[in-house]
Design an enzyme around this catalytic site. Structure first.
Site, PDB file in Angstrom:
ATOM      1  N   ARG A   1     -47.926  92.487  68.734  1.00  0.00           N
ATOM      2  CA  ARG A   1     -46.937  91.818  67.904  1.00  0.00           C
ATOM      3  C   ARG A   1     -46.357  92.859  66.949  1.00  0.00           C
ATOM      4  O   ARG A   1     -46.989  93.870  66.682  1.00  0.00           O
ATOM      5  CB  ARG A   1     -47.698  90.740  67.154  1.00  0.00           C
ATOM      6  CG  ARG A   1     -46.970  90.093  66.047  1.00  0.00           C
ATOM      7  CD  ARG A   1     -47.906  89.165  65.292  1.00  0.00           C
ATOM      8  NE  ARG A   1     -47.154  88.676  64.149  1.00  0.00           N
ATOM      9  CZ  ARG A   1     -47.700  88.182  63.061  1.00  0.00           C
ATOM     10  NH1 ARG A   1     -49.021  88.105  62.967  1.00  0.00           N
ATOM     11  NH2 ARG A   1     -46.947  87.756  62.072  1.00  0.00           N
ATOM     12  N   ARG A   2     -45.176  92.621  66.430  1.00  0.00           N
ATOM     13  CA  ARG A   2     -44.561  93.481  65.427  1.00  0.00           C
ATOM     14  C   ARG A   2     -44.499  94.937  65.880  1.00  0.00           C
ATOM     15  O   ARG A   2     -44.803  95.847  65.119  1.00  0.00           O
ATOM     16  CB  ARG A   2     -45.344  93.433  64.114  1.00  0.00           C
ATOM     17  CG  ARG A   2     -45.330  92.079  63.449  1.00  0.00           C
ATOM     18  CD  ARG A   2     -46.326  92.047  62.334  1.00  0.00           C
ATOM     19  NE  ARG A   2     -45.971  91.055  61.340  1.00  0.00           N
ATOM     20  CZ  ARG A   2     -46.681  90.813  60.262  1.00  0.00           C
ATOM     21  NH1 ARG A   2     -47.777  91.491  60.036  1.00  0.00           N
ATOM     22  NH2 ARG A   2     -46.295  89.917  59.390  1.00  0.00           N
TER      23      ARG A   2
ATOM     24  N   TYR B   1     -49.519  74.031  55.906  1.00  0.00           N
ATOM     25  CA  TYR B   1     -49.521  72.579  55.662  1.00  0.00           C
ATOM     26  C   TYR B   1     -48.479  72.181  54.638  1.00  0.00           C
ATOM     27  O   TYR B   1     -48.003  71.048  54.638  1.00  0.00           O
ATOM     28  CB  TYR B   1     -50.937  72.095  55.332  1.00  0.00           C
ATOM     29  CG  TYR B   1     -51.706  72.062  56.617  1.00  0.00           C
ATOM     30  CD1 TYR B   1     -51.571  70.964  57.470  1.00  0.00           C
ATOM     31  CD2 TYR B   1     -52.431  73.162  57.053  1.00  0.00           C
ATOM     32  CE1 TYR B   1     -52.174  70.970  58.704  1.00  0.00           C
ATOM     33  CE2 TYR B   1     -53.044  73.171  58.294  1.00  0.00           C
ATOM     34  CZ  TYR B   1     -52.916  72.072  59.112  1.00  0.00           C
ATOM     35  OH  TYR B   1     -53.488  72.071  60.345  1.00  0.00           O
TER      36      TYR B   1
ATOM     37  N   HIS C   1     -47.016  81.536  69.396  1.00  0.00           N
ATOM     38  CA  HIS C   1     -47.656  80.371  68.779  1.00  0.00           C
ATOM     39  C   HIS C   1     -46.879  79.851  67.569  1.00  0.00           C
ATOM     40  O   HIS C   1     -46.554  78.673  67.489  1.00  0.00           O
ATOM     41  CB  HIS C   1     -49.091  80.717  68.375  1.00  0.00           C
ATOM     42  CG  HIS C   1     -49.729  79.684  67.500  1.00  0.00           C
ATOM     43  ND1 HIS C   1     -50.124  78.454  67.980  1.00  0.00           N
ATOM     44  CD2 HIS C   1     -50.003  79.667  66.173  1.00  0.00           C
ATOM     45  CE1 HIS C   1     -50.625  77.738  66.995  1.00  0.00           C
ATOM     46  NE2 HIS C   1     -50.555  78.451  65.884  1.00  0.00           N
ATOM     47  N   PHE C   2     -46.562  80.751  66.626  1.00  0.00           N
ATOM     48  CA  PHE C   2     -45.962  80.160  65.414  1.00  0.00           C
ATOM     49  C   PHE C   2     -44.485  79.814  65.578  1.00  0.00           C
ATOM     50  O   PHE C   2     -43.936  79.107  64.742  1.00  0.00           O
ATOM     51  CB  PHE C   2     -46.267  80.955  64.135  1.00  0.00           C
ATOM     52  CG  PHE C   2     -45.694  82.334  64.062  1.00  0.00           C
ATOM     53  CD1 PHE C   2     -44.346  82.546  63.957  1.00  0.00           C
ATOM     54  CD2 PHE C   2     -46.542  83.433  64.060  1.00  0.00           C
ATOM     55  CE1 PHE C   2     -43.833  83.824  63.876  1.00  0.00           C
ATOM     56  CE2 PHE C   2     -46.039  84.718  63.976  1.00  0.00           C
ATOM     57  CZ  PHE C   2     -44.676  84.914  63.894  1.00  0.00           C
ATOM     58  N   HIS C   3     -43.862  80.267  66.654  1.00  0.00           N
ATOM     59  CA  HIS C   3     -42.516  79.735  66.889  1.00  0.00           C
ATOM     60  C   HIS C   3     -42.553  78.330  67.483  1.00  0.00           C
ATOM     61  O   HIS C   3     -41.601  77.576  67.345  1.00  0.00           O
ATOM     62  CB  HIS C   3     -41.688  80.689  67.760  1.00  0.00           C
ATOM     63  CG  HIS C   3     -41.152  81.847  66.976  1.00  0.00           C
ATOM     64  ND1 HIS C   3     -41.858  82.998  66.771  1.00  0.00           N
ATOM     65  CD2 HIS C   3     -39.987  82.003  66.283  1.00  0.00           C
ATOM     66  CE1 HIS C   3     -41.151  83.832  66.014  1.00  0.00           C
ATOM     67  NE2 HIS C   3     -40.018  83.249  65.698  1.00  0.00           N
TER      68      HIS C   3
ATOM     69  N   HIS D   1     -52.684  80.093  54.729  1.00  0.00           N
ATOM     70  CA  HIS D   1     -52.911  78.949  55.605  1.00  0.00           C
ATOM     71  C   HIS D   1     -52.416  77.625  55.031  1.00  0.00           C
ATOM     72  O   HIS D   1     -51.702  76.899  55.723  1.00  0.00           O
ATOM     73  CB  HIS D   1     -54.343  78.834  56.122  1.00  0.00           C
ATOM     74  CG  HIS D   1     -54.369  77.771  57.171  1.00  0.00           C
ATOM     75  ND1 HIS D   1     -54.007  77.994  58.474  1.00  0.00           N
ATOM     76  CD2 HIS D   1     -54.575  76.447  57.072  1.00  0.00           C
ATOM     77  CE1 HIS D   1     -54.014  76.867  59.138  1.00  0.00           C
ATOM     78  NE2 HIS D   1     -54.350  75.907  58.320  1.00  0.00           N
TER      79      HIS D   1
HETATM   80  C1  HEM Z   1     -32.960  81.744  66.866  1.00  0.00           C
HETATM   81  C2  HEM Z   1     -34.226  81.435  66.724  1.00  0.00           C
HETATM   82  C3  HEM Z   1     -35.315  82.468  66.591  1.00  0.00           C
HETATM   83  C4  HEM Z   1     -35.496  83.650  67.270  1.00  0.00           C
HETATM   84  C5  HEM Z   1     -34.646  84.208  68.390  1.00  0.00           C
HETATM   85  C6  HEM Z   1     -36.684  84.276  66.717  1.00  0.00           C
HETATM   86  C7  HEM Z   1     -37.209  85.489  67.131  1.00  0.00           C
HETATM   87  C8  HEM Z   1     -38.227  86.185  66.516  1.00  0.00           C
HETATM   88  C9  HEM Z   1     -38.732  87.461  66.937  1.00  0.00           C
HETATM   89  C10 HEM Z   1     -38.258  88.222  68.168  1.00  0.00           C
HETATM   90  C11 HEM Z   1     -39.673  87.852  66.039  1.00  0.00           C
HETATM   91  C12 HEM Z   1     -40.359  89.204  66.004  1.00  0.00           C
HETATM   92  C13 HEM Z   1     -41.781  89.198  66.274  1.00  0.00           C
HETATM   93  C14 HEM Z   1     -42.410  90.559  66.434  1.00  0.00           C
HETATM   94  O1  HEM Z   1     -41.782  91.511  66.890  1.00  0.00           O
HETATM   95  O2  HEM Z   1     -43.576  90.591  66.092  1.00  0.00           O
HETATM   96  C15 HEM Z   1     -39.803  86.797  65.070  1.00  0.00           C
HETATM   97  C16 HEM Z   1     -40.681  86.795  64.008  1.00  0.00           C
HETATM   98  C17 HEM Z   1     -40.868  85.722  63.139  1.00  0.00           C
HETATM   99  N1  HEM Z   1     -40.184  84.517  63.168  1.00  0.00           N
HETATM  100 FE1  HEM Z   1     -38.678  84.000  64.441  1.00  0.00          FE
HETATM  101  N2  HEM Z   1     -37.181  83.484  65.724  1.00  0.00           N
HETATM  102  C18 HEM Z   1     -36.381  82.370  65.620  1.00  0.00           C
HETATM  103  C19 HEM Z   1     -36.556  81.301  64.767  1.00  0.00           C
HETATM  104  C20 HEM Z   1     -37.555  81.222  63.823  1.00  0.00           C
HETATM  105  C21 HEM Z   1     -37.789  80.067  62.991  1.00  0.00           C
HETATM  106  C22 HEM Z   1     -36.989  78.768  63.025  1.00  0.00           C
HETATM  107  C23 HEM Z   1     -38.837  80.392  62.180  1.00  0.00           C
HETATM  108  C24 HEM Z   1     -39.495  79.586  61.098  1.00  0.00           C
HETATM  109  C25 HEM Z   1     -38.976  78.575  60.463  1.00  0.00           C
HETATM  110  C26 HEM Z   1     -39.253  81.752  62.495  1.00  0.00           C
HETATM  111  C27 HEM Z   1     -40.265  82.440  61.855  1.00  0.00           C
HETATM  112  C28 HEM Z   1     -40.657  83.726  62.146  1.00  0.00           C
HETATM  113  C29 HEM Z   1     -41.687  84.446  61.417  1.00  0.00           C
HETATM  114  C30 HEM Z   1     -42.491  83.924  60.228  1.00  0.00           C
HETATM  115  C31 HEM Z   1     -41.813  85.709  62.038  1.00  0.00           C
HETATM  116  C32 HEM Z   1     -42.824  86.781  61.666  1.00  0.00           C
HETATM  117  C33 HEM Z   1     -42.269  87.932  60.949  1.00  0.00           C
HETATM  118  C34 HEM Z   1     -43.344  88.971  60.776  1.00  0.00           C
HETATM  119  O3  HEM Z   1     -44.100  89.234  61.728  1.00  0.00           O
HETATM  120  O4  HEM Z   1     -43.443  89.514  59.665  1.00  0.00           O
HETATM  121  N3  HEM Z   1     -38.462  82.216  63.505  1.00  0.00           N
HETATM  122  N4  HEM Z   1     -38.898  85.788  65.368  1.00  0.00           N
HETATM  123 CU   LIG Z   2     -54.137  79.502  59.419  1.00  0.00          CU
END
Ligand code: HEM
Ligand SMILES: [Cu+2]
Length: 549
Positions: A441-442, A231, A378-380, A227
């Site tokens: 998710r995932r 921050y 949310h986190f996006h 968490h």
């Molecule tokens: C082109 C832009 C982006 C696309 C299309 C995208 C798409 C995705 C998708 C589809 C997932 C999979 C989630 C799942 O199946 O649970 C994901 C996971 C994630 N994304 Fe992105 N994302 C983008 C940009 C970003 C950015 C800018 C960040 C952070 C700076 C970010 C951080 C994350 C994180 C931390 C996860 C989680 C991975 C996990 O569950 O282990 N993403 N994203």
């Molecule tokens: Cu938190």
């Protein structure tokens, strides 16, 4: 003229080029670029849209690489680069530059080790690396070395501050430095949790020194780190909101003491809240979960203060430009400036992210969204837009100043934040709704098509279209960066100028970092000592490792 203003504020010989900052920012943007392509592939996979070599393995490998590269590599390197800019400009000099380079190369080596291990398919454990999923030791060791590199960076920032402090007793540090110091101290406190998890649990287990691991204890250490990590990302974004944004729009910082207080509140409140990620974990009593929930709502207070102070600063700017009515100052703001547009849209995204966060943090409502696509929606919005878009905007501001080159393709830089915001709105709203309808998710939901996947299929296809816009926006951003870096027209580097507060800053209790560090440690001990002792006092059986792929 530009160099005189610069030397006037820093009282140093003409500033040398801040290569340390540039090197860090370069790695950050490279990680970001690679990782966005993976994000696109994932969103296509989830929507069951075909592309060559699509598979379950590729999906999980990609989600891991994307999460690690974005959440750990892009953010950490960018923040380290920004820290060096702030040390140079706010304090006049970076002390221990050579050490800074050692930290940089360690962080690069660690990141490469982790990334290559993931790409070789030996660490498909997602970015939270929850055991009993087990990765190759080089993944854990690489991630740890990245953190060690960042500790050295933190040491350099603190050393630079102390050297400045000796020559400047009893004056408050520049607000940029104040925010960055809070960020560094928070990072040290947060990473203790993950260091215990890595060194005490995951690395010995992955090397085969112990057979079994306790997932619950590991998760607890992870979220001690996980968490405040949020921050660690947000505070540098806030530094830009407080100190760069009002300057760009020609306004004043509404309140310097409020900003200082906000950074201190983040420092003390953002670690003792990790159980809000473990509401669904057994073995932690409801009372402790409630305590962490209360503190979580406490951290919202400095966020609201930030929103208030920054928006008030923008209103001042609009009124200085002649606005009279209640809201027409908004139209007077420079919406075609890439930094302004990026940061303003990042702030708008944060109001929505904040609503969602309040829902996630509520014990009962959390069960509605836990582990669903809502969470990635949310986190996006928060990390993926509030933080990432602020960093992209900041890059447009930093590069000409660091490189002495004019920004290239300014029209692309102007359009890019809007494209990101549009793409993210589509992407994130769809996943929020899909999450409420139960899409996990995932999950490689392409495998759920047909009747099973039907309730979500439409939403995931819409989200994939948002993903394409996001990817396009990322391509625009990376193109502007590469073109500027390699062939931007050489200019006299514009000065780094920061917002002037309405009233000059005065020394106050918010400058006493030693005191606040002690308060933060006491709060962490209060939040974690008893529940951890309780967890560790039971007989632990543990689990062997599983390698999903
Ligand atoms: C082109 C832009 C982006 C696309 C299309 C995208 C798409 C995705 C998708 C589809 C997932 C999979 C989630 C799942 O199946 O649970 C994901 C996971 C994630 N994304 Fe992105 N994302 C983008 C940009 C970003 C950015 C800018 C960040 C952070 C700076 C970010 C951080 C994350 C994180 C931390 C996860 C989680 C991975 C996990 O569950 O282990 N993403 N994203
Ligand atoms: Cu938190």
């Amino acid at each position: 003229m530009t160099t005189t203003t610069m030397t006037a504020t820093t009282t140093m010989a003409p500033a040398t080029r801040n290569t340390l900052a540039l090197a860090n920012i370069g790695v950050a943007i490279a990680a970001f670029g690679v990782s966005t392509a993976m994000g696109l592939l994932q969103s296509l996979s989830i929507a069951d849209i075909n592309f060559p070599k699509r598979s379950e393995e590729l999906y999980y490998m990609s989600v891991t690489a994307h999460g690690v590269l974005m959440a750990l590599v892009f953010t950490t390197f960018f923040i380290m680069g920004l820290g060096y800019v702030i040390a140079q400009e706010g304090l006049g000099a970076i002390r221990g530059r050579a050490l800074g380079w050692i930290g940089y190369w360690l962080a690069v080596a660690g990141s490469l080790s982790a990334a290559v291990t993931i790409l070789r398919g030996k660490a498909t454990v997602l970015y939270t690396f929850y055991p009993p999923m087990q990765a190759h030791p080089l993944f854990y060791i690489g991630a740890t070395v990245l953190v060690v590199g960042s500790w050295i960076w933190g040491g350099v920032i603190i050393a630079s501050y102390r050297a400045w402090r000796r020559d400047h007793p009893r004056v408050p540090a520049p607000l940029t430095v104040h925010g960055m110091l809070a960020t560094v101290i928070l990072w040290y406190l947060a990473t203790i949790g993950v260091a215990i998890e890595m060194l005490g649990m995951l690395i010995p287990w992955s090397l085969g020194f112990v057979d079994k691991i306790d997932p619950l204890v590991a998760r607890t250490y992870f979220w001690w780190f996980g968490h405040p990590l949020v921050y660690f990302w947000l505070m540098p974004a806030y530094i830009i909101w407080y100190t760069v944004l009002p300057r760009i729009v020609g306004g004043r910082l509404f309140s310097d003491p409020l900003a200082r207080m906000a950074f201190i509140l983040f420092l003390i409140l953002s670690t003792p809240v990790g159980f809000h990620h473990q509401f669904a974990d057994p073995g932690i009593t409801a009372g402790w979960k409630l305590a962490h929930t209360v503190l979580t709502y406490g951290v919202m207070f400095p966020s609201f203060m930030t929103a208030f102070t920054v928006i008030a600063s923008l209103e001042i700017a609009g009124r200085l430009r002649g606005a009279r009515g209640l809201f027409n100052w908004i139209g007077r703001l420079p919406w075609s400036d890439p930094l302004f547009a990026a940061v303003a849209l990042a702030m708008i995204a944060f109001t929505f992210g904040g609503f969602g966060g309040a829902i996630n943090a509520a014990y009962a409502m959390n069960s509605m969204v836990h582990n669903t696509a809502w969470i990635m929606g949310h986190f996006h919005v928060t990390l993926g837009t509030t933080v990432a878009l602020t960093f992209m905007g900041a890059t447009y501001w930093l590069l000409p100043r660091l490189l002495g080159r004019q920004l290239r393709f300014t029209w692309l830089a102007r359009a890019q934040p809007y494209l990101w915001f549009a793409g993210m709105s589509i992407f994130s709203v769809s996943y929020h709704i899909a999450g409420l309808r139960g899409l996990p998710r995932r999950v490689y939901s392409a495998s759920l098509s047909g009747d099973q996947g039907a309730p979500w299929h439409f939403l995931t296809v819409v989200a994939a279209q948002g993903g394409m816009l996001l990817f396009l926006s990322a391509v625009c951003f990376v193109s502007v960066v590469i073109a500027t870096w390699t062939s931007g027209k050489k200019i006299d580097a514009p000065p780094f100028e920061f917002a002037v507060p309405l009233r000059p800053p005065v020394a106050s209790i918010w400058d006493r970092f030693g005191l606040w560090t002690v308060v933060a440690i006491v709060l962490i001990a209060a939040a974690y000592a008893y529940p951890l002792a309780e967890l560790l006092s039971h007989p632990r059986y543990g689990s062997p490792g599983f390698k999903p792929y």
